[in-house]
Motif scaffolding. Structure first.
Motif, PDB file in Angstrom:
ATOM      1  N   PHE A  56       0.836  -1.198   0.000  1.00 36.89           N
ATOM      2  CA  PHE A  56       0.000   0.000   0.000  1.00 36.89           C
ATOM      3  C   PHE A  56       0.875   1.253   0.000  1.00 36.89           C
ATOM      4  CE2 PHE A  56      -3.154   3.072   1.404  1.00 36.89           C
ATOM      5  CZ  PHE A  56      -4.282   2.662   0.713  1.00 36.89           C
ATOM      6  N   ILE A  57       1.953   1.230   0.764  1.00 39.28           N
ATOM      7  CA  ILE A  57       2.898   2.353   0.778  1.00 39.28           C
ATOM      8  C   ILE A  57       3.505   2.545  -0.609  1.00 39.28           C
ATOM      9  CG2 ILE A  57       5.182   3.062   1.644  1.00 39.28           C
ATOM     10  CD1 ILE A  57       4.231   1.869   4.399  1.00 39.28           C
ATOM     11  N   ASN A  58       3.873   1.454  -1.273  1.00 39.80           N
ATOM     12  CA  ASN A  58       4.429   1.566  -2.625  1.00 39.80           C
ATOM     13  C   ASN A  58       3.400   2.116  -3.603  1.00 39.80           C
ATOM     14  OD1 ASN A  58       7.038   0.746  -2.015  1.00 39.80           O
ATOM     15  ND2 ASN A  58       6.527  -1.413  -2.247  1.00 39.80           N
ATOM     16  N   PHE A  59       2.143   1.741  -3.439  1.00 33.70           N
ATOM     17  CA  PHE A  59       1.066   2.291  -4.255  1.00 33.70           C
ATOM     18  C   PHE A  59       0.999   3.811  -4.076  1.00 33.70           C
ATOM     19  CE2 PHE A  59      -3.508   3.577  -3.974  1.00 33.70           C
ATOM     20  CZ  PHE A  59      -3.779   3.607  -5.343  1.00 33.70           C
ATOM     21  N   ILE A  60       1.074   4.269  -2.832  1.00 38.74           N
ATOM     22  CA  ILE A  60       1.040   5.709  -2.574  1.00 38.74           C
ATOM     23  C   ILE A  60       2.239   6.394  -3.234  1.00 38.74           C
ATOM     24  CG2 ILE A  60       1.120   7.509  -0.792  1.00 38.74           C
ATOM     25  CD1 ILE A  60      -0.300   5.455   1.081  1.00 38.74           C
ATOM     26  N   CYS A  94     -12.974  10.189   9.749  1.00 35.61           N
ATOM     27  CA  CYS A  94     -13.152  10.657  11.136  1.00 35.61           C
ATOM     28  C   CYS A  94     -14.285   9.905  11.820  1.00 35.61           C
ATOM     29  CB  CYS A  94     -13.407  12.156  11.167  1.00 35.61           C
ATOM     30  SG  CYS A  94     -11.930  13.137  10.880  1.00 35.61           S
ATOM     31  N   ARG A  95     -15.370   9.700  11.113  1.00 35.03           N
ATOM     32  CA  ARG A  95     -16.492   8.952  11.694  1.00 35.03           C
ATOM     33  C   ARG A  95     -16.085   7.517  12.017  1.00 35.03           C
ATOM     34  NH1 ARG A  95     -19.202  11.520   7.508  1.00 35.03           N
ATOM     35  NH2 ARG A  95     -19.516   9.566   6.397  1.00 35.03           N
ATOM     36  N   LYS A  96     -15.084   7.008  11.321  1.00 40.64           N
ATOM     37  CA  LYS A  96     -14.582   5.653  11.570  1.00 40.64           C
ATOM     38  C   LYS A  96     -13.419   5.652  12.562  1.00 40.64           C
ATOM     39  CE  LYS A  96     -17.403   3.536   8.867  1.00 40.64           C
ATOM     40  NZ  LYS A  96     -18.371   2.590   9.422  1.00 40.64           N
ATOM     41  N   GLY A  97     -13.081   6.831  13.096  1.00 44.97           N
ATOM     42  CA  GLY A  97     -12.055   6.897  14.133  1.00 44.97           C
ATOM     43  C   GLY A  97     -10.659   7.221  13.652  1.00 44.97           C
ATOM     44  N   ASN A  98     -10.499   7.632  12.399  1.00 40.51           N
ATOM     45  CA  ASN A  98      -9.177   7.950  11.871  1.00 40.51           C
ATOM     46  C   ASN A  98      -9.162   9.404  11.403  1.00 40.51           C
ATOM     47  OD1 ASN A  98      -7.004   8.295   9.891  1.00 40.51           O
ATOM     48  ND2 ASN A  98      -6.618   6.129  10.275  1.00 40.51           N
ATOM     49  N   GLU A  99      -8.311  10.216  12.022  1.00 40.27           N
ATOM     50  CA  GLU A  99      -8.267  11.646  11.713  1.00 40.27           C
ATOM     51  C   GLU A  99      -7.056  12.055  10.882  1.00 40.27           C
ATOM     52  OE1 GLU A  99      -8.821  14.061  15.153  1.00 40.27           O
ATOM     53  OE2 GLU A  99     -10.852  13.315  15.475  1.00 40.27           O
ATOM     54  N   ILE A 100      -6.323  11.093  10.350  1.00 42.37           N
ATOM     55  CA  ILE A 100      -5.089  11.413   9.609  1.00 42.37           C
ATOM     56  C   ILE A 100      -5.366  12.329   8.421  1.00 42.37           C
ATOM     57  CG2 ILE A 100      -3.251  10.425   8.161  1.00 42.37           C
ATOM     58  CD1 ILE A 100      -2.765   9.988  11.172  1.00 42.37           C
ATOM     59  N   LEU A 101      -6.319  11.977   7.561  1.00 47.61           N
ATOM     60  CA  LEU A 101      -6.579  12.788   6.374  1.00 47.61           C
ATOM     61  C   LEU A 101      -7.075  14.178   6.766  1.00 47.61           C
ATOM     62  CD1 LEU A 101      -6.515  12.965   3.320  1.00 47.61           C
ATOM     63  CD2 LEU A 101      -8.807  11.940   3.265  1.00 47.61           C
ATOM     64  N   LYS A 102      -7.903  14.272   7.778  1.00 44.46           N
ATOM     65  CA  LYS A 102      -8.378  15.573   8.266  1.00 44.46           C
ATOM     66  C   LYS A 102      -7.190  16.429   8.705  1.00 44.46           C
ATOM     67  CE  LYS A 102     -10.702  17.706  12.127  1.00 44.46           C
ATOM     68  NZ  LYS A 102     -10.793  17.516  13.542  1.00 44.46           N
ATOM     69  N   ASN A 157       2.679  14.749   1.214  1.00 42.99           N
ATOM     70  CA  ASN A 157       3.526  15.231   0.119  1.00 42.99           C
ATOM     71  C   ASN A 157       2.807  15.126  -1.230  1.00 42.99           C
ATOM     72  OD1 ASN A 157       5.585  15.888   1.872  1.00 42.99           O
ATOM     73  ND2 ASN A 157       6.663  13.953   1.593  1.00 42.99           N
ATOM     74  N   TYR A 158       2.039  14.069  -1.415  1.00 37.74           N
ATOM     75  CA  TYR A 158       1.260  13.883  -2.643  1.00 37.74           C
ATOM     76  C   TYR A 158       0.237  15.016  -2.794  1.00 37.74           C
ATOM     77  CZ  TYR A 158      -2.048  11.631  -5.882  1.00 37.74           C
ATOM     78  OH  TYR A 158      -2.890  11.341  -6.936  1.00 37.74           O
ATOM     79  N   LEU A 159      -0.503  15.282  -1.733  1.00 38.23           N
ATOM     80  CA  LEU A 159      -1.501  16.349  -1.786  1.00 38.23           C
ATOM     81  C   LEU A 159      -0.851  17.725  -1.889  1.00 38.23           C
ATOM     82  CD1 LEU A 159      -4.140  14.995   0.757  1.00 38.23           C
ATOM     83  CD2 LEU A 159      -4.181  14.883  -1.749  1.00 38.23           C
ATOM     84  N   LEU A 160       0.319  17.877  -1.299  1.00 37.73           N
ATOM     85  CA  LEU A 160       1.066  19.129  -1.413  1.00 37.73           C
ATOM     86  C   LEU A 160       1.463  19.391  -2.871  1.00 37.73           C
ATOM     87  CD1 LEU A 160       2.155  21.493   0.216  1.00 37.73           C
ATOM     88  CD2 LEU A 160       4.223  20.166   0.652  1.00 37.73           C
ATOM     89  N   LYS A 161       1.819  18.341  -3.600  1.00 39.72           N
ATOM     90  CA  LYS A 161       2.138  18.496  -5.030  1.00 39.72           C
ATOM     91  C   LYS A 161       0.914  18.981  -5.800  1.00 39.72           C
ATOM     92  CE  LYS A 161       5.731  14.960  -5.120  1.00 39.72           C
ATOM     93  NZ  LYS A 161       6.057  13.592  -5.588  1.00 39.72           N
ATOM     94  N   LEU A 180       5.365   6.940   7.682  1.00 37.65           N
ATOM     95  CA  LEU A 180       5.791   7.049   6.290  1.00 37.65           C
ATOM     96  C   LEU A 180       4.598   7.271   5.369  1.00 37.65           C
ATOM     97  CD1 LEU A 180       7.814   6.904   3.972  1.00 37.65           C
ATOM     98  CD2 LEU A 180       7.658   4.396   4.105  1.00 37.65           C
ATOM     99  N   GLU A 181       3.544   6.465   5.533  1.00 36.57           N
ATOM    100  CA  GLU A 181       2.400   6.566   4.626  1.00 36.57           C
ATOM    101  C   GLU A 181       1.661   7.894   4.770  1.00 36.57           C
ATOM    102  OE1 GLU A 181       1.058   4.344   8.309  1.00 36.57           O
ATOM    103  OE2 GLU A 181       2.796   4.269   6.973  1.00 36.57           O
ATOM    104  N   SER A 182       1.551   8.407   5.980  1.00 33.08           N
ATOM    105  CA  SER A 182       0.892   9.703   6.183  1.00 33.08           C
ATOM    106  C   SER A 182       1.726  10.828   5.568  1.00 33.08           C
ATOM    107  CB  SER A 182       0.661   9.963   7.673  1.00 33.08           C
ATOM    108  OG  SER A 182      -0.211   8.992   8.218  1.00 33.08           O
ATOM    109  N   THR A 183       3.035  10.746   5.732  1.00 38.20           N
ATOM    110  CA  THR A 183       3.934  11.736   5.132  1.00 38.20           C
ATOM    111  C   THR A 183       3.851  11.680   3.611  1.00 38.20           C
ATOM    112  OG1 THR A 183       5.407  11.605   7.040  1.00 38.20           O
ATOM    113  CG2 THR A 183       6.342  12.501   5.000  1.00 38.20           C
ATOM    114  N   LEU A 184       3.789  10.483   3.051  1.00 37.17           N
ATOM    115  CA  LEU A 184       3.667  10.344   1.595  1.00 37.17           C
ATOM    116  C   LEU A 184       2.365  10.955   1.085  1.00 37.17           C
ATOM    117  CD1 LEU A 184       4.989   6.695   1.135  1.00 37.17           C
ATOM    118  CD2 LEU A 184       6.084   8.795   0.292  1.00 37.17           C
ATOM    119  N   VAL A 185       1.277  10.738   1.806  1.00 36.70           N
ATOM    120  CA  VAL A 185      -0.009  11.312   1.408  1.00 36.70           C
ATOM    121  C   VAL A 185       0.060  12.832   1.484  1.00 36.70           C
ATOM    122  CG1 VAL A 185      -2.452  11.528   2.022  1.00 36.70           C
ATOM    123  CG2 VAL A 185      -1.373   9.283   1.974  1.00 36.70           C
TER     124      VAL A 185
END
Length: 162
Positions: free
Chosen positions: A61-65, A139-147, A113-117, A106-111
């Motif tokens: 999944f990290i390589n996909f990102i 967030c409703r599922k308990g994960n706030e990383i993307l937010k 950086n991807y969105l920053l591009k 790593l995966e959160s940082t990659l995301v």
């Protein structure tokens, strides 16, 4: 051998996450691939088969990102897989996988950086609603990383509620 394991063995996990070729699951409701079916079905089964499989899935999944291009299609593929992952993880159906737990992973940082591009290219605003929809769902599922990533990029705003 399940479809995710086949993709892994054939070095086709990017195709799996994009729903390309034999990895395409047609939706009965719209023209497109059902990412959730692959995550909740093939990935879930793969992870349950062995405690060693979590790292293999996480790495793929990290390589996909890492391989995502700055296209609407790849952004959509990422968001659909991310939301499917978060939904399954919140139901404790992805044993051994440990993605998107920390902002500095790593995966959160990659995301980020991807969105920053996208933002640097001046293209992120047109995807604001889609990004906020997926962030709200996570967030409703308990994960706030993307937010949190969107907040750092100044992309949170308007009527979105978490």
């Amino acid at each position: 051998m399940n479809l995710f394991e086949i993709a892994l063995n054939n070095k086709e996990t990017d195709n799996f996450f994009r729903g390309e070729g034999v990895y395409f699951v047609p939706s009965p409701d719209y023209e497109g691939h059902v990412h959730g079916a692959n995550i909740s079905g093939h990935v879930h089964t793969f992870l349950k088969a062995s405690s060693d499989n979590g790292k293999k899935f996480d790495d793929s999944f990290i390589n996909f990102i890492k391989d995502l291009s700055l296209t609407e299609a790849d952004l959509s593929n990422f968001l659909a897989n991310f939301s499917s992952y978060v939904a399954q993880k919140s139901s404790h159906k992805l044993p051994g996988s440990n993605l998107f737990l920390e902002m500095d992973s790593l995966e959160s940082t990659l995301v980020k950086n991807y969105l920053l591009k996208f933002k640097s290219a001046g293209a992120l605003n047109e995807y604001r609603d889609k990004l906020n929809t997926h962030a709200s769902f996570a967030c409703r599922k308990g994960n706030e990383i993307l937010k949190k990533i969107l907040e750092e990029l100044g992309m949170i705003g308007g009527r979105v509620k978490y």
